[in-house]
Design an enzyme around this catalytic site. Structure first.
Site, PDB file in Angstrom:
ATOM      1  N   ARG A 110      10.780  46.237  59.870  1.00 19.36           N
ATOM      2  CA  ARG A 110       9.431  45.689  60.495  1.00 19.36           C
ATOM      3  C   ARG A 110       8.472  45.231  59.261  1.00 19.36           C
ATOM      4  O   ARG A 110       8.541  45.802  58.247  1.00 19.36           O
ATOM      5  CB  ARG A 110       8.537  46.576  61.499  1.00 19.36           C
ATOM      6  CG  ARG A 110       9.530  47.030  62.650  1.00 19.36           C
ATOM      7  CD  ARG A 110       8.630  48.050  63.587  1.00 19.36           C
ATOM      8  NE  ARG A 110       9.193  48.596  64.658  1.00 19.36           N
ATOM      9  CZ  ARG A 110       9.766  49.649  64.666  1.00 19.36           C
ATOM     10  NH1 ARG A 110       9.922  50.405  63.536  1.00 19.36           N
ATOM     11  NH2 ARG A 110      10.464  50.362  65.550  1.00 19.36           N
ATOM     12  N   LYS A 115       7.057  53.355  63.708  1.00 20.22           N
ATOM     13  CA  LYS A 115       6.198  53.628  64.809  1.00 20.22           C
ATOM     14  C   LYS A 115       6.029  54.944  65.243  1.00 20.22           C
ATOM     15  O   LYS A 115       7.000  55.708  65.092  1.00 20.22           O
ATOM     16  CB  LYS A 115       6.699  52.699  65.884  1.00 20.22           C
ATOM     17  CG  LYS A 115       6.320  51.167  65.756  1.00 20.22           C
ATOM     18  CD  LYS A 115       6.827  50.405  67.048  1.00 20.22           C
ATOM     19  CE  LYS A 115       6.543  48.999  67.093  1.00 20.22           C
ATOM     20  NZ  LYS A 115       6.705  48.235  68.102  1.00 20.22           N
ATOM     21  N   HIS A 143      10.071  38.334  61.460  1.00 19.26           N
ATOM     22  CA  HIS A 143      10.638  39.407  62.689  1.00 19.26           C
ATOM     23  C   HIS A 143      12.108  38.961  62.929  1.00 19.26           C
ATOM     24  O   HIS A 143      12.910  39.712  63.125  1.00 19.26           O
ATOM     25  CB  HIS A 143       9.856  39.469  63.642  1.00 19.26           C
ATOM     26  CG  HIS A 143      10.111  40.984  64.433  1.00 19.26           C
ATOM     27  ND1 HIS A 143       9.658  41.961  63.924  1.00 19.26           N
ATOM     28  CD2 HIS A 143      10.459  41.091  65.457  1.00 19.26           C
ATOM     29  CE1 HIS A 143      10.112  42.995  64.680  1.00 19.26           C
ATOM     30  NE2 HIS A 143      10.745  42.560  65.847  1.00 19.26           N
ATOM     31  N   ARG A 199      14.611  40.683  60.770  1.00 20.59           N
ATOM     32  CA  ARG A 199      15.056  42.028  61.632  1.00 20.59           C
ATOM     33  C   ARG A 199      16.041  41.890  62.289  1.00 20.59           C
ATOM     34  O   ARG A 199      17.071  42.931  62.717  1.00 20.59           O
ATOM     35  CB  ARG A 199      13.758  42.895  61.681  1.00 20.59           C
ATOM     36  CG  ARG A 199      14.092  44.074  62.649  1.00 20.59           C
ATOM     37  CD  ARG A 199      12.851  44.841  62.900  1.00 20.59           C
ATOM     38  NE  ARG A 199      12.668  45.839  63.916  1.00 20.59           N
ATOM     39  CZ  ARG A 199      13.042  46.946  63.837  1.00 20.59           C
ATOM     40  NH1 ARG A 199      13.225  47.717  62.633  1.00 20.59           N
ATOM     41  NH2 ARG A 199      12.629  47.771  64.866  1.00 20.59           N
ATOM     42  N   HIS A 203      14.741  52.612  66.663  1.00 19.81           N
ATOM     43  CA  HIS A 203      14.294  52.489  68.204  1.00 19.81           C
ATOM     44  C   HIS A 203      14.291  53.704  68.687  1.00 19.81           C
ATOM     45  O   HIS A 203      15.318  54.641  68.557  1.00 19.81           O
ATOM     46  CB  HIS A 203      15.386  51.819  68.758  1.00 19.81           C
ATOM     47  CG  HIS A 203      14.978  50.232  68.470  1.00 19.81           C
ATOM     48  ND1 HIS A 203      16.264  49.237  68.793  1.00 19.81           N
ATOM     49  CD2 HIS A 203      14.040  49.402  67.998  1.00 19.81           C
ATOM     50  CE1 HIS A 203      15.974  47.999  68.456  1.00 19.81           C
ATOM     51  NE2 HIS A 203      14.538  48.225  67.978  1.00 19.81           N
ATOM     52  N   TYR A 231      20.821  43.758  71.797  1.00 22.24           N
ATOM     53  CA  TYR A 231      21.678  43.065  70.602  1.00 22.24           C
ATOM     54  C   TYR A 231      23.019  42.674  70.975  1.00 22.24           C
ATOM     55  O   TYR A 231      23.718  41.899  70.401  1.00 22.24           O
ATOM     56  CB  TYR A 231      21.547  43.579  69.376  1.00 22.24           C
ATOM     57  CG  TYR A 231      20.233  43.665  68.669  1.00 22.24           C
ATOM     58  CD1 TYR A 231      19.597  42.479  68.191  1.00 22.24           C
ATOM     59  CD2 TYR A 231      19.437  44.618  68.595  1.00 22.24           C
ATOM     60  CE1 TYR A 231      18.477  42.512  67.576  1.00 22.24           C
ATOM     61  CE2 TYR A 231      18.065  44.635  68.360  1.00 22.24           C
ATOM     62  CZ  TYR A 231      17.671  43.508  67.808  1.00 22.24           C
ATOM     63  OH  TYR A 231      16.294  43.695  67.122  1.00 22.24           O
TER      64      TYR A 231
END
Length: 311
Positions: free
Chosen positions: A165, A189, A257, A260, A283, A292
């Site tokens: 990110r 995150k 982004h 990524r 994730h 994806y």
């Protein structure tokens, strides 16, 4: 964060500030997430003030009904807010009410039972491999200052080469590159850490930037700097990408982004498995990574339509 322009009584403002402090402290949510929750609850309290025709009291929040929440969502929808934003609004309000409920100050059963607005299905928009590689090359950079061109190339190389990110890339320090030359430890995150492979080309781009950068940077300080030596901001990289789009003839989907997304999509197309890609991207849920597969299926169908004689 300051309680400004929030039409609520002091008790509500104090509790809300305590909740926001816990999000940033104990739960270690990112600054962007905390700011979003602050904004979401401020907008809701502003609506609720109009709804009850006075500054919001704790009793107003404690006795919220599902109908009140639905009225707020309908109000936001009339303002043109999309389902994705409404879902995040609801998440912020739900988090605040649950926090109050744990302290015996509210009942969150009504909002907990509410479903978030149905989200439209949207696929990530990856770039073609050649375009992603071109963006990550120093020769493509437009900056007049060589060290800034090297900086941009290094950032883009990390976004595409490591699937970072933009906030993760800009938080890196020189010390992060002092260990193994073929891997990076990334804090993503929620303060979660992961190990990602570091391509030689990406490391070379970083070393070239370090060599040209005119500022002395401590091992634990942000590596990437703006023109005046302060920590590089995402908006600057987004602006650089916008300029490159025009120079390279790329579409508007070419964003930081998107690099990524391209990392994940190109790995999947080359035979990478979803679980590994999930870990590389950081994730929390495999379902987030599964989007994806839709991108790759779309790409295969496009190839089929163009190439198959019976298509």
């Amino acid at each position: 964060m300051e309680n400004i322009l929030v039409p609520a009584e002091d008790e509500v403002l104090r509790l809300r500030q305590d909740w926001l402090g816990q999000l940033a402290g104990e739960r270690r949510l990112s600054e962007n997430t905390t700011e979003a929750y602050e904004r979401d609850t401020r907008q809701f309290l502003t609506f609720l003030c109009r709804h009850v025709a006075r500054p919001v009291r704790l009793s107003d929040i404690a006795t919220l009904r599902p109908a009140d929440i639905r009225a707020y969502l309908a109000f936001r929808r009339r303002e043109g807010v999309e389902a994705r934003t409404l879902g995040r609004d609801l998440a912020g309000i739900r988090s605040f009410l649950r926090w109050l409920e744990r302290r015996g100050l509210a009942n969150a059963a009504g909002i907990t039972a509410m479903r978030a607005p149905k989200q439209p299905k949207s696929l990530p928009k990856p770039l073609a491999a050649k375009d992603a590689v071109a963006l990550a090359g120093q020769e493509a950079q437009l900056a007049e200052e060589p060290w800034i061109a090297a900086r941009n190339a290094a950032v883009f190389a990390l976004l595409y080469g490591c699937g970072l990110r933009i906030s993760e890339a800009l938080a890196l320090t020189p010390g992060d590159f002092a260990g193994s030359p073929d891997r990076l430890r990334i804090t993503g995150k929620g303060g979660k850490t992961r190990i990602v492979p570091l391509l030689a080309a990406a490391l070379d781009a970083v070393r070239n930037y370090e060599k040209l950068c005119p500022y002395q940077i401590d091992a634990d300080a942000p590596l990437f700097r703006g023109l005046r030596g302060k920590k590089l901001q995402p908006a600057i990289i987004q602006r650089e990408m916008q300029a490159l789009r025009g120079a390279l003839g790329l579409s508007e989907k070419a964003t930081p982004h998107a690099l990524r997304h391209s990392f994940a999509t190109h790995l999947l197309a080359a035979g990478g498995d979803l679980r590994t890609i999930q870990e590389l991207l950081g994730h929390a849920s495999l379902s987030t990574t599964q989007v994806y597969t839709g991108v790759d299926t779309t790409r295969l169908l496009e190839i089929y339509d163009k190439a198959h004689p019976r298509a």
